[in-house]
Enzyme design. Structure first.
Site: not given
Ligand SMILES: O=C[C@H](O)[C@H](O)[C@H](O)COP(=O)(O)O
Length: 251
Positions: A38, A41, A94-95, A97, A108, A116
């Site tokens: 989610s 990215t 997955d992406g 933070d 998260g 996830e």
């Molecule tokens: O709850 C969100 C997830 O753990 C995302 O994978 C994480 O926040 C990274 O999201 P982004 O790719 O938008 O930085």
């Protein structure tokens, strides 16, 4: 000023995209079951997955890690499955933070950590795609929004108090932006964010202790789970990092 801001946003998005393309190209195979993460990215990763599947007539099945992931799977017309039909996955992408130098993760930030972590735990390989702002030496170096923890709504306050008393720092209930009240996760729970990012913490031990607290559903600490991380850099190249205890068989 506006001009410079736009340039920097664009390069961040390009960094997410190049990392995603490189990771998907390296790991996606036909006849496999893939966990779809989610965030912002992962959108680029799903775009690439859809491209490869279409171009090569590959057969894959996708397990979503959130409502958003499910929508992405539908949008790109990829076959949707679940853990009941496919309890074992070949890959989860997955992406994150934040990613430390041994591929421990904070996840998260978008509230999707529980599914996830479940889906990642069922996959043979977890691959992370991210831009350069997520590439840290230790957790908390760059990510300043705390460690997300999913909790059962009825006990969010006792849990906040216990974490503050036992481990220090401050914990806040994550509030929704376009709704009065707290963020409600895809699982009907609350998210609290714990603001103590001490590089000296033993994250594995801490994670276990948090999980032992009644009412804590899951934490955003993903310890020893990721195999490889792909970071898109501002110059358009991609940095690849492998967990130290893993055998490196692919550059
Ligand atoms: O709850 C969100 C997830 O753990 C995302 O994978 C994480 O926040 C990274 O999201 P982004 O790719 O938008 O930085």
């Amino acid at each position: 000023m506006i001009f410079f801001r736009k340039i920097s946003t664009m390069s961040l998005e390009s960094a997410k995209k190049v990392a995603s393309i490189k990771a998907v190209d390296a790991f996606l195979k036909s006849n496999s079951v893939i966990g779809i993460g989610s965030g912002s990215t992962i959108v680029y990763a799903v775009e690439r997955i859809a491209e490869l599947v279409k171009n090569h007539h590959w057969k894959i099945q996708c397990v979503p890690t959130s409502f958003q992931a499910k929508q992405l799977i539908h949008k790109y017309d990829l076959p949707l499955t679940d853990l009941e039909a496919n309890p074992e996955l070949d890959l989860c992408i997955d992406g994150a933070d934040e990613v430390d130098d041994n591929l421990n993760l904070i996840k998260g930030g978008g509230g999707c950590l529980l599914q996830e972590k479940i889906v990642a735990s069922c996959a043979k390989t977890l691959v992370i795609v991210a831009d350069y702002t997520k590439n840290s030496t230790y957790l908390g170096e760059q990510y300043k929004k705390g460690i997300p923890i999913e909790v059962v709504p009825m006990c969010y306050l006792p849990i906040i108090k216990k974490i503050q008393e036992n481990f220090g720092g401050t914990v806040t209930l994550r509030m929704a932006q376009s709704k009065a009240g707290p963020v409600i996760t895809d699982n009907g729970n609350f998210i609290i964010d714990w603001f103590v990012l001490d590089p000296k913490f033993n994250w594995e031990k801490l994670n276990t202790e948090l999980l032992l607290m009644p009412g804590v559903v899951e934490t955003g600490l993903f310890i020893n789970m990721a195999f490889k991380a792909y970071f898109g850099l501002p110059d358009g190249s991609v940095k690849i990092q492998v967990r130290k205890d893993q055998y490196e068989d692919e550059a």
